[in-house]
Design an enzyme around this catalytic site. Structure first.
Site, mmCIF file in Angstrom:
data_model
loop_
_atom_site.group_PDB
_atom_site.id
_atom_site.type_symbol
_atom_site.label_atom_id
_atom_site.label_comp_id
_atom_site.label_asym_id
_atom_site.label_seq_id
_atom_site.Cartn_x
_atom_site.Cartn_y
_atom_site.Cartn_z
ATOM 1 N N ASP A 150 0.847 -1.206 0.000
ATOM 2 C CA ASP A 150 0.000 0.000 0.000
ATOM 3 C C ASP A 150 0.875 1.246 0.000
ATOM 4 O OD1 ASP A 150 -2.494 1.330 0.062
ATOM 5 O OD2 ASP A 150 -2.367 1.588 2.231
ATOM 6 N N ASP A 209 3.465 2.382 8.086
ATOM 7 C CA ASP A 209 2.187 1.682 7.865
ATOM 8 C C ASP A 209 2.377 0.358 7.139
ATOM 9 O OD1 ASP A 209 0.928 3.753 9.131
ATOM 10 O OD2 ASP A 209 0.288 4.751 7.289
#
Length: 283
Positions: A168, A185
């Site tokens: 991502d 993340d």
């Protein structure tokens, strides 16, 4: 500020001395700035599955290993215990990825501990000591854009050499620290060897970088690092030191259909012979 409920266990255990502020709240977690002794760190409080808005989670968790067959069966059936195991697997994925990537020379926040759905880790700061901004909040010159793009492509390569794909990656989960870009993340981090969608995810991560930095240095839009990187990875030739070109030429060699069909037929015959032998033993 008042100590959030989820952080109280860390305060009681002495892992956190003070909660200073809320840094951000996203689709996966809420992040707080905390003080641990003399150090300022951040505490990432994961949201449970009902609150998360991350889509297609199954695509990302494929290939992740569980401790035993009981857990695997429970996760497949979706029992309460299985959902609990799925949550632990989701949260632990980021911790495991952070340690593996830090050891591989990838610039990620240093993790310290993960307990009760809270990850305590390094607070990434800029040159002034303030919380580092996201990449999308930073204005870049063409030269700086090229430098950051080249650096992050190398980081992607280092990640892949460690067996991990971010999954991502974009300008929204890269921080601009005092020492350069930092990738954040990672709960959706993908096992490169065990996930059938690893290749398209890598290509998307690399394309996201080209599109973003291409705003400042348009020539980057014409590069094709993703396919080049994956081809080298499949061939076992990828290393962090490999001099990438950003160009990719597809293999146009015609498929030997006759040879392929011959191999298929040989395999079929071998399987039939094996089945006959097994049947004869049973008789």
């Amino acid at each position: 500020m008042k100590v959030p409920q989820r952080l109280k266990p860390l305060v009681e255990e002495g892992l956190v001395d003070e909660v200073l502020s809320q840094l951000m709240s996203g689709k996966e977690a809420t992040v707080y700035v905390v003080r641990s002794g003399d150090s300022i760190r951040c505490a990432k409080v994961y949201k449970d599955a009902k609150q998360r808005s991350f889509k297609n989670a199954v695509s990302y968790t494929e290939g992740r290993k569980v401790k035993n067959s009981r857990q695997a069966r429970a996760m497949e059936k979706g029992t309460r215990y299985g959902r609990q195991m799925q949550e632990e697997l989701w949260q632990n994925a980021e911790v495991d990825a952070l340690f593996r990537l830090a050891n591989a020379g990838v610039r990620v926040p240093q993790p310290y501990i993960c307990t009760d759905g809270v990850l305590l880790m390094e607070l990434v700061t800029d040159a002034e000591g303030d919380v580092a901004p996201r990449l999308n909040d930073v204005e870049l010159t063409p030269e700086r854009a090229r430098e950051c793009h080249a650096y992050l492509i190398n980081q992607v390569v280092r990640m892949l050499c460690a067996g991990i794909i971010h999954g991502d990656l974009s300008e929204y989960n890269i921080l601009m620290a005092a020492d350069g870009p930092v990738i954040i993340d990672l709960p959706q981090a993908v096992d490169a060897a065990g996930n059938n969608e690893a290749r398209p995810m890598l290509l998307r991560d690399v394309q996201n970088l080209a599109v973003y930095f291409g705003q400042f240095a348009p020539e980057l839009l014409a590069t094709d690092f993703g396919k080049e990187i994956w081809k080298l990875y499949e061939a076992g030739e990828l290393t962090p030191e490999y001099a990438l070109t950003g160009q990719f030429e597809a293999d146009t060699t015609p498929v030997d259909m006759a040879g392929l069909m011959h191999e298929i037929e040989e395999t079929r015959r071998e399987q039939e012979a094996l089945l006959r032998r097994l049947q004869e033993r049973q008789d």
